[in-house]
Enzyme design. Structure first.
Site, short mmCIF file in Angstrom:
data_model
loop_
_atom_site.label_atom_id
_atom_site.label_comp_id
_atom_site.label_asym_id
_atom_site.label_seq_id
_atom_site.Cartn_x
_atom_site.Cartn_y
_atom_site.Cartn_z
CE LYS A 1 10.19 -17.73 -11.98
NZ LYS A 1 8.73 -18.06 -11.96
NE ARG B 1 1.72 -17.17 -9.29
CZ ARG B 1 2.89 -17.76 -9.54
NH1 ARG B 1 3.58 -18.32 -8.58
NH2 ARG B 1 3.38 -17.81 -10.76
CE1 TYR C 1 26.42 -14.35 17.82
CE2 TYR C 1 25.59 -14.83 15.61
CZ TYR C 1 26.35 -14.05 16.46
OH TYR C 1 27.05 -12.99 15.97
C1 LIG Z 1 8.61 -19.35 -12.61
C2 LIG Z 1 7.64 -19.61 -13.66
C3 LIG Z 1 7.83 -20.65 -14.61
C4 LIG Z 1 8.94 -21.65 -14.49
O1 LIG Z 1 8.62 -22.60 -13.50
P1 LIG Z 1 9.58 -23.85 -13.24
O2 LIG Z 1 8.80 -24.73 -12.33
O3 LIG Z 1 10.81 -23.31 -12.62
O4 LIG Z 1 9.84 -24.44 -14.58
C5 LIG Z 1 6.93 -20.76 -15.65
N1 LIG Z 1 5.90 -19.91 -15.75
C6 LIG Z 1 5.66 -18.93 -14.85
C7 LIG Z 1 4.48 -18.06 -15.01
C8 LIG Z 1 6.50 -18.76 -13.78
O5 LIG Z 1 6.26 -17.80 -12.88
#
Ligand SMILES: *Cc1c(COP(=O)(O)O)cnc(C)c1O
Length: 404
Positions: free
Chosen positions: A43, A141, A275
């Site tokens: 992702k 979530r 800055y």
């Molecule tokens: C991002 C994500 C993962 C991977 O998590 P990591 O800690 O990067 O291995 C697995 N499952 C879901 C649902 C996620 O959103």
């Protein structure tokens, strides 16, 4: 490959070592409980590393599944010719269910609204949708609450009987697997066992059951079931220093972020830098200008703190990080005098050539290394190399990734 990519590659580049990524996949597979496979989570453009090249490298090294958040990310992989199973889990009303069905995606369903949309799309397409039911075992979530699970399971089972869906998976996600011994992890596992048993008793026969992310893949074999979903560990980064370092897990960071020094100049004592003048030179010194900034994903929160290897030494960002650039104080030693325009400045990499790591930047910016690599922006070209032989494989501009 285009001329513009090459020009900007001189300013800054993120080298992506696909050999390291393949090695990480093999290291992770070696830790899996018997019968468990690996899903490579790609992702958000593979956490900033480039989704397509990373997906291909992970599959080459034995990953069985790919995982994305949005359906659009998954559809892009299919469009590029990836045939491996892909699960995508973050659906919003009106999302492209029909395209997902026609592309043979596995689509996560956490609620009745999603089941209604996917069954309608399946009827319209005249095809069976592959869905995976997601339970909220305690993360709070996405996912279906245990109290709502019987309704969702019954409706999904009825849709299976009607031929509109096939439930290919039952799954969930941990909240605190990166905190060793956190009591919520065992509690979530118990709830997951119960919810899986409930669905199976209702007649659902999933191909895969899964709950483990990177920290659980690395430390909790009892959570591996049929599949682990690893993201950050694929990219060679430990999920948390509490758990252990990358090296302790046999992982090698995949991304190296380098810039070319754009300007070197002498300034007098007491000169304000960048800055707000948050840094003032304590003596006459040499400043080096690094042409990357927060627009490129260098976190402004690391102003005054972020480490950079330049001229043989790790230096700190002097003053504020700006949109496109920041400054380091090179001092007046012989190493500093040797730094010229065009010299390499390494913000982070694997860490074994004296350079800082993404974990070091995370500490400087009070965040996690996930955010450091994922936010490296589209203005930074990804350059694909293979650590096995150091060959460049291709350049991907605009964060889309290319090559291979
Ligand atoms: C991002 C994500 C993962 C991977 O998590 P990591 O800690 O990067 O291995 C697995 N499952 C879901 C649902 C996620 O959103």
């Amino acid at each position: 490959m285009t001329g513009t990519v090459h020009t900007s590659a001189l300013r800054g580049r993120a080298e992506i070592d696909l050999g390291a990524l393949r090695g990480n996949v093999r290291a992770l597979r070696a830790r899996l409980a018997p019968g468990a496979g690996l899903m490579a989570v790609v992702k958000s453009d593979a956490y900033g590393h480039g989704a397509l090249p990373c997906a291909r490298a992970a599959l080459d090294a034995g990953a069985l599944w790919l995982g994305t958040a949005t359906p659009h990310e998954a559809l892009a992989l299919r469009d590029a010719g990836i045939r491996a199973p892909i699960l995508c889990w973050l659906w919003t009303p009106g999302d492209p269910w029909r395209e997902g069905i026609e592309a043979g995606l596995d689509m996560s369903v956490s609620a009745m609204w999603a089941l209604r949309e996917v069954t309608r799309a399946a009827r319209e397409a005249g095809r069976t949708a592959r869905i995976q039911l997601k339970a909220d075992t305690g993360l709070g979530r996405n996912g279906c609450q245990p109290a709502d699970w019987p309704e969702l399971v019954a409706a999904a089972r009825a849709a299976e009987v009607a031929g509109t869906v096939r439930v290919t998976g039952l799954w969930s996600h941990f909240a605190c697997a990166d905190e060793p011994g956190h009591p919520s992890t065992a509690a979530q596992l118990d709830v997951f066992h119960e919810l899986v048993a409930y669905a199976e008793k209702a007649g659902i026969e999933p191909e895969v059951r899964h709950i483990a992310n990177s920290p659980a893949a690395l430390t909790l074999p009892e959570s591996h079931f049929d599949l682990v979903r690893t993201g950050i560990a694929l990219y060679g980064i430990s999920p948390s220093c509490e758990l252990g370092s990358s090296a302790e897990f046999g992982l090698r960071p995949v991304m190296t972020l380098t810039a070319s020094v754009a300007l070197v100049k002498r300034v007098p004592e007491g000169h304000g830098v960048s800055y707000g003048h948050r840094y003032r030179t304590p003596a006459e010194t040499t400043l080096g200008l690094i042409p990357l900034g927060y627009a490129d994903g260098v976190p402004r929160h690391a102003s005054g703190k972020g480490p950079v290897l330049v001229g043989g030494e790790v230096r700190r960002v002097a003053g504020r990080i700006a949109m496109d650039q920041f400054v380091v104080d090179l001092g007046t030693g012989p190493d500093a005098d040797a730094v010229r325009e065009g010299a390499p400045a390494v913000l982070f990499g694997p860490g074994d050539r004296g350079e800082p790591t993404a974990a070091d930047w995370a500490e400087a910016a009070d965040t996690i290394a996930y955010e450091i690599v994922t936010r490296i922006g589209p203005r930074v070209p990804r350059v694909y190399v293979d650590g096995a032989d150091g060959q460049e494989e291709g350049v991907g501009g605009d964060g889309r990734g290319a090559g291979r």
